[in-house]
Design a protein around this motif. Structure first.
Motif, PDB file in Angstrom:
ATOM      1  N   VAL A  66      46.397  46.814  34.789  1.00 15.99           N
ATOM      2  CA  VAL A  66      44.869  46.912  35.617  1.00 15.99           C
ATOM      3  C   VAL A  66      44.583  44.850  35.003  1.00 15.99           C
ATOM      4  O   VAL A  66      43.723  44.476  35.698  1.00 15.99           O
ATOM      5  CB  VAL A  66      43.615  47.917  34.778  1.00 15.99           C
ATOM      6  CG1 VAL A  66      42.603  47.127  35.136  1.00 15.99           C
ATOM      7  CG2 VAL A  66      44.406  49.100  35.317  1.00 15.99           C
ATOM      8  N   VAL A  67      44.906  44.544  34.175  1.00 20.90           N
ATOM      9  CA  VAL A  67      44.008  42.961  33.712  1.00 20.90           C
ATOM     10  C   VAL A  67      44.207  42.134  34.941  1.00 20.90           C
ATOM     11  O   VAL A  67      43.827  41.061  35.419  1.00 20.90           O
ATOM     12  CB  VAL A  67      44.088  42.458  32.904  1.00 20.90           C
ATOM     13  CG1 VAL A  67      44.142  40.684  31.852  1.00 20.90           C
ATOM     14  CG2 VAL A  67      43.636  43.201  31.193  1.00 20.90           C
ATOM     15  N   ARG A  69      45.716  42.894  38.164  1.00 20.14           N
ATOM     16  CA  ARG A  69      45.587  43.178  38.811  1.00 20.14           C
ATOM     17  C   ARG A  69      44.189  42.254  38.835  1.00 20.14           C
ATOM     18  O   ARG A  69      43.342  41.686  40.820  1.00 20.14           O
ATOM     19  CB  ARG A  69      45.234  44.485  39.160  1.00 20.14           C
ATOM     20  CG  ARG A  69      46.693  45.289  39.467  1.00 20.14           C
ATOM     21  CD  ARG A  69      46.870  46.894  40.419  1.00 20.14           C
ATOM     22  NE  ARG A  69      47.798  47.567  39.953  1.00 20.14           N
ATOM     23  CZ  ARG A  69      48.289  48.054  39.159  1.00 20.14           C
ATOM     24  NH1 ARG A  69      47.096  48.264  38.096  1.00 20.14           N
ATOM     25  NH2 ARG A  69      49.341  48.690  39.167  1.00 20.14           N
ATOM     26  N   THR A  70      43.317  42.798  38.450  1.00 26.86           N
ATOM     27  CA  THR A  70      41.773  41.759  38.569  1.00 26.86           C
ATOM     28  C   THR A  70      42.281  40.623  38.565  1.00 26.86           C
ATOM     29  O   THR A  70      41.650  39.659  39.211  1.00 26.86           O
ATOM     30  CB  THR A  70      40.882  42.334  36.899  1.00 26.86           C
ATOM     31  OG1 THR A  70      40.973  43.627  37.032  1.00 26.86           O
ATOM     32  CG2 THR A  70      40.046  42.388  37.422  1.00 26.86           C
ATOM     33  N   LEU A  71      43.275  39.926  37.617  1.00 31.21           N
ATOM     34  CA  LEU A  71      42.560  38.544  37.596  1.00 31.21           C
ATOM     35  C   LEU A  71      43.245  38.168  39.163  1.00 31.21           C
ATOM     36  O   LEU A  71      42.835  37.262  39.635  1.00 31.21           O
ATOM     37  CB  LEU A  71      43.680  37.914  36.368  1.00 31.21           C
ATOM     38  CG  LEU A  71      43.489  37.579  35.215  1.00 31.21           C
ATOM     39  CD1 LEU A  71      44.061  37.534  34.511  1.00 31.21           C
ATOM     40  CD2 LEU A  71      42.004  37.227  35.246  1.00 31.21           C
ATOM     41  N   SER A  73      43.109  39.664  42.099  1.00 32.82           N
ATOM     42  CA  SER A  73      42.350  40.287  43.711  1.00 32.82           C
ATOM     43  C   SER A  73      41.242  38.464  42.863  1.00 32.82           C
ATOM     44  O   SER A  73      40.466  38.046  43.876  1.00 32.82           O
ATOM     45  CB  SER A  73      41.602  41.285  43.006  1.00 32.82           C
ATOM     46  OG  SER A  73      41.002  41.540  44.018  1.00 32.82           O
ATOM     47  N   PHE A  74      40.364  38.211  41.719  1.00 33.20           N
ATOM     48  CA  PHE A  74      39.349  37.741  41.451  1.00 33.20           C
ATOM     49  C   PHE A  74      39.941  36.539  41.947  1.00 33.20           C
ATOM     50  O   PHE A  74      39.184  35.857  42.910  1.00 33.20           O
ATOM     51  CB  PHE A  74      39.325  37.853  40.330  1.00 33.20           C
ATOM     52  CG  PHE A  74      37.466  37.186  39.784  1.00 33.20           C
ATOM     53  CD1 PHE A  74      36.202  37.542  40.451  1.00 33.20           C
ATOM     54  CD2 PHE A  74      37.369  36.180  39.922  1.00 33.20           C
ATOM     55  CE1 PHE A  74      34.829  37.062  40.438  1.00 33.20           C
ATOM     56  CE2 PHE A  74      36.389  35.285  39.621  1.00 33.20           C
ATOM     57  CZ  PHE A  74      34.844  35.474  39.550  1.00 33.20           C
TER      58      PHE A  74
END
Length: 305
Positions: A66-67, A69-71, A73-74
């Protein structure tokens, strides 16, 4: 397995590691997979609970994913899945400058003997049941220790009178089995046997088993280097036994630096960078997933010949 994303402009990679009790994050600058990478940062936090088996592996993997993917994507950066075990080996190769070693991977999740051939790390021997790390942790928890237990068991063993207790010794071909050893040593603690001597005997037996199969694999492959990686590689007694066996086979023993022997983000960042710079392969965030049973010998190592 965790994820990594890369800054293609400066060739920087962030590695996210969370396979078990350690959450690690590292930044590595890519130079050349056949030479060196530069570790710019290495941060980690280890979950240590009093007398607890700790969190399950599946949830741990998903947190790191999750971490990542978040980085990704952002910041709009490529996302690359990385095999955790491959990270241990290839980071160790980079840091020790080994060329073509026989590798012993010993950790909480793996106990394997490997050599490289035709784009993959091939397994010459492994555990048939639990890993060496699981042996030490399950035995330690039975004594009331908190995970990870390896360091504490090593400390207790050093206080022994070195009175060896005969324990089950199980080597089958070039594979090892630790479950019988675990059951027997737990029963000794329950019976009130001297814990220092039990710890000493446990280490001597388990490490002798590993040393035997490593030396046999060395003789078979004719390798001139042995590389030991993974969290259990930090154990000095195991290192000493392997060093003696390597000398008998006229081979040199090298081990991953202590600070990088356990789980860390650098091992993830390094593999991601090597893969990205060699093949350019990335994973779509919507199709990214974690795989608790991702076998090391199923992964192509495209940057190594």
């Amino acid at each position: 397995m965790k994820m990594i994303f890369n800054d293609s402009g400066e060739k920087l990679g962030i590695g996210i590691e969370s396979t078990a009790h350690t959450f690690g994050c590292s930044v590595i600058k890519f130079k050349d997979p056949q030479k060196k990478g530069e570790i710019l940062s290495e941060e980690r936090s280890t979950y240590k609970a009093p007398y607890s088996a700790g969190p399950g592996l599946g949830p741990c993997l998903r947190v790191g994913a999750v971490v990542a993917r978040t980085l990704s994507s952002f910041y709009n950066k490529p996302l690359i899945p990385v095999n955790h075990a491959l990270g241990h080996i290839e980071l160790g190769m980079m840091l020790t400058e080994c060329k073509d070693p026989l590798v012993l991977l010993v950790s909480g999740g793996h106990t394997m003997i490997l050599a490289f051939s035709n784009k993959r790390w091939r397994i010459f021997g492994e555990t048939l049941d639990i890993t060496i790390g699981q042996l030490l942790d399950q035995f330690g928890r039975h004594m009331g220790l908190s995970s990870p237990c390896g360091n504490k068991i090593e400390e207790l063993a050093s206080q022994s009178s070195e009175e060896y207790i005969q324990l089950p010794y199980s080597v089958k071909g070039n594979d090892v089995s630790f479950s019988g050893l675990l059951t027997y040593t737990k029963s000794l603690i329950t019976e009130g046997k001297n814990e220092f001597d039990v710890c000493f005997s446990l280490q001597e037996t388990a490490f002798a088993m590993l040393t035997e199969v490593v030396e046999r694999a060395l003789s078979f492959t004719g390798k001139k280097q042995v590389l030991i990686v993974g969290g259990v590689s930090a154990n000095k007694r195991l290192h000493d036994m392997l060093e003696q066996s390597s000398e008998r086979q006229k081979a040199e023993l090298r081990s991953c630096p202590l600070i990088y022997s356990g789980d860390n983000g650098s091992q993830i960042a390094w593999i991601g960078l090597c893969e990205y710079q060699t093949t350019g392969k990335i994973t779509d965030i919507k199709k990214s997933f974690v795989n608790q049973s991702w076998r090391l010998d199923s992964v192509d190592v495209n940057w190594r010949t």
